[in-house]
Motif scaffolding. Sequence first.
Motif, PDB file in Angstrom:
ATOM      1  N   UNK A   1     100.079  75.046  78.315  1.00  0.00           N
ATOM      2  CA  UNK A   1     101.151  75.522  77.290  1.00  0.00           C
ATOM      3  C   UNK A   1     102.274  74.538  77.505  1.00  0.00           C
ATOM      4  N   UNK A   2     102.788  73.968  78.515  1.00  0.00           N
ATOM      5  CA  UNK A   2     103.973  73.192  78.733  1.00  0.00           C
ATOM      6  C   UNK A   2     103.497  71.972  78.253  1.00  0.00           C
ATOM      7  N   UNK A   3     102.262  71.666  78.514  1.00  0.00           N
ATOM      8  CA  UNK A   3     101.753  70.193  78.152  1.00  0.00           C
ATOM      9  C   UNK A   3     101.630  70.220  76.350  1.00  0.00           C
ATOM     10  N   UNK A   4     101.410  71.231  75.932  1.00  0.00           N
ATOM     11  CA  UNK A   4     101.256  71.559  74.356  1.00  0.00           C
ATOM     12  C   UNK A   4     102.787  71.448  74.036  1.00  0.00           C
ATOM     13  N   UNK A   5     103.453  72.154  74.675  1.00  0.00           N
ATOM     14  CA  UNK A   5     104.910  72.440  74.138  1.00  0.00           C
ATOM     15  C   UNK A   5     105.648  71.062  74.152  1.00  0.00           C
ATOM     16  N   UNK A   6     105.335  70.263  75.124  1.00  0.00           N
ATOM     17  CA  UNK A   6     105.957  68.905  75.331  1.00  0.00           C
ATOM     18  C   UNK A   6     105.647  68.087  74.269  1.00  0.00           C
ATOM     19  N   UNK A   7     104.261  68.243  74.024  1.00  0.00           N
ATOM     20  CA  UNK A   7     103.456  67.348  72.872  1.00  0.00           C
ATOM     21  C   UNK A   7     104.218  67.416  71.498  1.00  0.00           C
ATOM     22  N   UNK A   8     104.632  68.599  71.432  1.00  0.00           N
ATOM     23  CA  UNK A   8     105.041  69.297  70.108  1.00  0.00           C
ATOM     24  C   UNK A   8     106.422  69.060  69.963  1.00  0.00           C
ATOM     25  N   UNK A   9     107.129  68.491  71.138  1.00  0.00           N
ATOM     26  CA  UNK A   9     108.638  68.200  70.986  1.00  0.00           C
ATOM     27  C   UNK A   9     109.350  69.443  71.303  1.00  0.00           C
TER      28      UNK A   9
END
Length: 429
Positions: A168-176
């Motif tokens: 999830x942190x990978x995704x969240x970071x990718x989504x800004x």
Amino acid sequence: MANVAVIGAQWGDEGKGKVVDWLASRADLVVRFQGGHNAGHTLVVGEQTYKLSLLPSGLVRGKMGIIGNGVVIDPEALLAEIARVTAQGLNVSPATLRIADNATLILPLHSAIDRARESARGERKIGTTGRGIGPAYEDKVARRAIRVADLAEPQTLSDKLDELLLHHNTLLAGLGAETFEKQGLLDRLLELAPLILPYAEPVWERLDEARRAGKRILFEGAQAVMLDVDHGTYPFVTSSNTVSATAASGSGMGPSSVGFVLGIAKAYTTRVGSGPFPTELFDETGKLLGARGHEFGTVTGRPRRCGWFDAVMVRQAVKVGGVQGLVLTKLDVLDGLPELQICVGYRIGGEIYRRFPAAPGAQAAAEPIYETIEGWRDSTRGARSWADLPAQAIKYVRRIEELVEAPVTLVSTSPERDDTILVRDPFEG
Ligand code: IMP
């Protein structure tokens, strides 16, 4: 003896709360089997109005409530709801509420992902409730979810958080969006554990005992068939199966235990969130239905989109949802309209369809084909027998029954519990 399952036959908000409440007074246990706190059930009992999201409605009637394995549970939302209804005088304790120990938990990162993804979608957003429902179901299917029973095992929580955060942190970071830090989540889960675990058990055992003892079980569906992840207007759907078959898999019982399936439909149509809605009205009639029907989302307060009754859609919901009897609600909202329209087919690219298409392009292009029915002048509000209904209102109900190919079992004529025309007792099967 028969059990009863109640499901929505449109896009949700059909007035299931009232029907479930009425049936709950005659049941022994009430079971939620899918969805989460995206659902909103309003129950009016005397002077009190209860707004339930996650708790089974039977609790209002002092009946044992079960939250099945198919539900995704936000422990913070659950405890807040328990505190709210307890303040209204309800008794919610491990003696009245049991939660499946194998149900999936919703964590704060799920709603963060839900919201971040919705804003990234821009114009194409689904219009989710932002409660993290979709991401929690995704984690369940991806086999990395934290489940209720895990709260008893700090090491399991720690290991699962590592895996969840990697994803999830990978995704969240990718989504800004802001990322999450493990320790805070772990500490909070360990604090919540002693508050949630007293409710946890393998509910399938209790349900099996209840079944063998001949107790009446009421399965309370959330959302509706047209929001089903397989059968609905995908991708503008919720992330669970909302059809009656889920009452079995989402509670840990076999399909033969589900019993009589009631489908709830409004006498017109509403929808919250985005997605196709062929009979949507953008004119004064649409506004009138919204105002008279108090069409605002229970959970999000969003105004609901309103339109004519779509018999094609409800017929499809009856078939794929296994509906055996239809409950028609909010008939009184149509009082005084000179003419009513019922959608009996769609025109798509020059062809006529009697079903809702699966492909999004075809769904968006569907033009309703209407049958016009004369309205009625007299009020139907509060009617409790066919004799109280104007002849045209009866005609309208009968035509719907014919078109959707399911018998009308109940007609609801006001939010009050007793303002109901009972055609057939669902518990009698
Ligand atoms: P989600 O369930 O929050 O992922 O939202 C997906 C879609 O289902 C959105 O269009 C929501 O508005 C809709 N939805 C979810 N729960 C309900 C409900 O209880 N009533 C009506 N619509 C709902």
